[in-house]
Enzyme design. Structure first.
Site, short mmCIF file in Angstrom:
data_model
loop_
_atom_site.label_atom_id
_atom_site.label_comp_id
_atom_site.label_asym_id
_atom_site.label_seq_id
_atom_site.Cartn_x
_atom_site.Cartn_y
_atom_site.Cartn_z
N HIS A 144 0.90 -1.06 0.08
CA HIS A 144 -0.03 -0.01 -0.04
C HIS A 144 0.95 1.19 -0.01
CE1 HIS A 144 -3.76 -2.21 1.44
NE2 HIS A 144 -3.53 -2.77 0.66
N GLU A 152 0.70 3.95 1.81
CA GLU A 152 1.04 4.22 3.11
C GLU A 152 2.20 3.40 3.74
OE1 GLU A 152 -3.38 4.21 3.32
OE2 GLU A 152 -2.02 3.27 2.16
N CYS A 201 -6.43 1.68 5.17
CA CYS A 201 -7.06 0.32 5.71
C CYS A 201 -6.68 0.05 7.06
CB CYS A 201 -6.71 -0.69 4.70
SG CYS A 201 -5.19 -1.27 4.66
N CYS A 212 -2.75 -0.99 7.46
CA CYS A 212 -1.98 0.10 7.09
C CYS A 212 -2.08 0.94 8.52
CB CYS A 212 -2.35 1.16 6.09
SG CYS A 212 -1.51 0.41 4.59
#
Length: 356
Positions: free
Chosen positions: A262, A264, A293, A296
């Site tokens: 991801h 992040e 999410c 993360c």
């Protein structure tokens, strides 16, 4: 602030200028037109149809060219100025040199503008053009190479659709837009970093969603990230992640089989805990175009991020919010002034055309 309002005949330029003058103490400026009056601004008999503001022209500072007007405004740039005389791209290019200039375009359906022009002609005892003739003249005004108005409309920072004939409704809509917000000229830190996050998202190679992230500390960028498969692996958009390339997989489902890192996570890996963790005002801020999410969120809390600012909601926001709340991480949704194409009267149906 210096606002230029451009648009076709009877789109509502003068109404917007009058709103700025009456409600926000703007002062109107006039730029002389050197080109012939476009046919779309003439009656059926090719007589020029006076505009409402023509009556006031003697009271409005007038300039022979755009350079003169720009010099005048620059000398007193902390005042608020407005002009509806953006004749072509040459004029616009001059005004765009200054950071305090904002271009607003306004448009309306051609049938609505014809009806407004029809009424204007009648008020001056002139015969209005037919709708078909008005449409042809309007096309010439918009799309003539080198001098057409269409390129101006597309360059505007704010584009308005004005289909209402109710001035009160128009003023209410304009008030809700907060036209004079200084962030329209110079972005706030939130806007600046969120735009960087949006730009980073364009580098994403994930087939499911393009996400970008920026990690900031003391208003300085520490790292950026976007989602996609790990370094050395085939990109997701080239088939590298089976989960993201499978049909019917919903957001938030089957994440344990997803190979994509991801945005992040990439930003956190790039930065490292010692560069973003902290306490109070010294803690890092994470900007992301999509709310993180759950997975993360746990990592964001672990490295000591103090605040998360996001733009678009995600399907597991409630779980992420719970993690942030317990970990003492502030979660905030980014809400900038509205921009792009905005309908000033989205609920009103277009008026019926009168029978000829």
């Amino acid at each position: 602030m210096f606002i230029g309002v451009c648009g076709g005949i009877c789109a509502g330029k003068s109404s917007i200028a009058s709103y700025l003058i009456n409600e926000h103490n703007f002062k109107r400026l006039h730029l002389n037109r050197t080109a012939p009056t476009p046919a779309v601004e003439k009656s059926e008999g090719n007589s020029k149809v006076p505009k409402d503001e023509d009556i006031e022209d003697g009271e409005i500072p007038s300039f022979e060219n755009a350079e003169e007007m720009l010099d005048f405004v620059t000398a007193d740039w902390r005042e608020n100025w407005v002009t509806t005389d953006i004749w072509d791209e040459n004029v616009l290019d001059v005004f765009m040199r200054r950071p305090f200039f904002l271009l607003i375009s306004v448009d309306a359906p051609v049938s609505v503008r014809w009806e407004r022009f029809r009424e204007r002609c009648k008020s001056h005892n002139l015969t209005p053009p037919t709708l078909s003739d008005f449409v042809l003249r309007n096309d010439t005004h918009l799309y003539t190479p080198m001098s057409g108005l269409a390129p101006l409309l597309h360059r505007a920072q704010l584009r308005l659709l004005n289909s209402t004939n109710n001035i009160s409704t128009l003023h209410t809509s304009l008030a809700n837009l907060d036209l004079t917000n200084p962030s329209r000229l110079r972005p706030t830190w939130d806007q600046y970093f969120m735009r960087l996050a949006s730009l980073a998202s364009q580098r994403s190679n994930c087939m499911k969603r393009s996400v970008g992230c920026v990690l900031v500390r003391n208003n300085r960028v520490v790292s950026t990230g976007y989602n996609g498969t790990p370094r050395g692996m085939r990109n997701c958009n080239e088939g590298g992640c089976g989960r993201c390339n499978s049909k019917g997989v919903r957001a938030g489902v089957g994440l344990d089989t997803c190979l994509c890192i991801h945005a992040e996570e990439n930003a956190l890996l790039e930065a490292g805990r010692e560069r973003v963790g902290g306490a109070g005002a010294g803690a890092g801020v994470l900007y992301c175009n999509t709310c993180p999410c759950l997975t993360c969120s746990v990592k964001i809390a672990q490295v000591g991020i103090g605040e998360v600012v996001y733009s678009t909601a995600y399907s597991v926001d409630s779980a992420a919010a719970a993690v942030f709340a317990e970990a003492g991480v502030k979660l905030r949704q980014f809400s900038p002034p509205r921009a792009g194409l905005i309908d000033l009267n989205p609920t009103q149906e277009l008026p019926l055309l009168p029978s000829s």
